[in-house]
Design a protein around this motif. Structure first.
Motif, short mmCIF file in Angstrom:
data_model
loop_
_atom_site.label_atom_id
_atom_site.label_comp_id
_atom_site.label_asym_id
_atom_site.label_seq_id
_atom_site.Cartn_x
_atom_site.Cartn_y
_atom_site.Cartn_z
N SER A 133 39.41 47.17 45.36
CA SER A 133 38.58 45.99 44.75
C SER A 133 39.26 44.66 44.57
O SER A 133 38.88 43.63 44.34
CB SER A 133 38.16 46.40 43.17
N TRP A 134 40.61 45.06 44.71
CA TRP A 134 41.67 43.68 44.62
C TRP A 134 41.25 42.77 45.79
O TRP A 134 41.46 41.58 45.77
CB TRP A 134 43.06 44.12 44.82
N ARG A 141 39.86 36.64 41.12
CA ARG A 141 41.10 37.33 41.13
C ARG A 141 41.80 37.17 42.22
O ARG A 141 43.06 36.82 42.33
CB ARG A 141 40.82 38.81 40.65
N ASN A 219 48.83 42.26 35.78
CA ASN A 219 47.67 42.95 35.77
C ASN A 219 46.82 42.62 34.54
O ASN A 219 45.39 42.61 34.81
CB ASN A 219 48.04 44.42 35.89
N LEU A 222 45.24 39.24 34.61
CA LEU A 222 44.04 39.20 35.83
C LEU A 222 42.70 40.13 35.29
O LEU A 222 41.85 39.92 35.90
CB LEU A 222 44.54 39.50 37.07
N GLU A 223 42.77 40.81 34.35
CA GLU A 223 41.76 41.76 34.08
C GLU A 223 40.60 41.15 33.55
O GLU A 223 39.55 41.81 34.36
CB GLU A 223 42.18 42.74 32.81
N TYR A 225 39.09 38.59 35.10
CA TYR A 225 38.73 38.34 36.18
C TYR A 225 38.65 39.41 37.30
O TYR A 225 37.98 38.89 38.41
CB TYR A 225 39.60 37.19 36.68
N ALA A 226 38.39 40.55 36.91
CA ALA A 226 38.14 41.55 37.65
C ALA A 226 36.95 42.01 38.41
O ALA A 226 36.64 42.51 39.16
CB ALA A 226 38.83 42.98 37.18
N ASN A 227 36.04 41.13 37.29
CA ASN A 227 34.37 41.51 37.64
C ASN A 227 33.81 40.37 37.84
O ASN A 227 34.21 39.21 37.50
CB ASN A 227 33.84 42.32 36.62
#
Length: 227
Positions: A133-134, A141, A219, A222-223, A225-227
């Protein structure tokens, strides 16, 4: 018969008209030389100075030549003098660059040493780019990571990695929006990944929103902006 040695009788040479003519000729030549010497300037050593009007003339010619070349040189572009090239070919905007071609070239130059030619990375050291997913997840992200880098622990496909990723934006390689978008698009659509392409305009928006950023992301940062 005249036997007086002081007054010898005239000989044949005294009556020779050629001698008289030669004497007259020598005298005439001397007169001509004297006249020439009076009318001609004395010779001087070195070179005679150039007349001032000649200097102005040469200066004017050089100035005119410089103006002419500057105006009609065509920017020193050889295409302007190539009969095979039309006006449209010279003035048209350059053709658009295929983002996958550009992205592959940049990835090969900057990323393949860590993530590998097949995008599998190095186990325990550099995370893979395939099926994570990265890469295929949220666009923002991924763009933030490419722009400013990543530091600290992250989890990728159930494994933990702690390698630092360098920045490719203003504080790193200084890639422009097109280059960032091209690399992001390439890794999202290579090795079986099937995610939408990322536009340079999207990269420009994220770059503007993070313009004051000078350090790599973590990490936790950026959490959101993970979705």
């Amino acid at each position: 018969m005249n036997d007086d040695p002081k007054n010898p009788p005239p000989g044949p040479e005294d009556n020779d008209p050629r001698l008289e003519q030669g004497a007259v000729s020598d005298e005439g030549i001397q007169k001509i030389h004297a006249q020439l010497l009076r009318e001609k300037e004395e010779p001087t050593e070195g070179f005679a100075p150039i007349p001032i009007f000649m200097l102005f003339l040469f200066s004017g010619v050089i100035f005119f030549a410089g103006v002419y070349i500057a105006q009609y040189s065509g920017g020193w572009d050889p295409l302007n003098y190539d009969e095979r090239v039309g006006v449209a070919a010279v003035t048209d905007a350059p053709a658009a660059v295929d983002p996958l071609v550009l992205g592959r070239r940049l990835y090969t130059q900057q990323c393949v040493a860590c993530h590998g030619a097949n995008g599998q990375g190095v186990a325990g050291v550099f995370p893979p780019l395939v099926g994570t997913s990265w890469v295929v997840g949220a666009e923002e992200r991924l763009i933030r990571v490419l722009l400013h880098g990543l530091v600290g622990e992250i989890e990728v496909l159930g494994n933990t990695y702690n390698a630092n990723m360098p920045a490719f934006g203003p504080n790193g390689a200084r890639w422009n929006d097109q280059q960032i978008a091209a690399v992001a698009t390439f890794i999202r659509q290579e090795w079986g990944n099937d995610a939408p392409a990322i536009d340079p305009e999207t990269v420009a928006e994220v770059r503007s929103a993070t313009a004051g950023r000078t350090s790599a992301w973590t990490n936790d940062e950026l959490e959101p902006y993970a979705n």
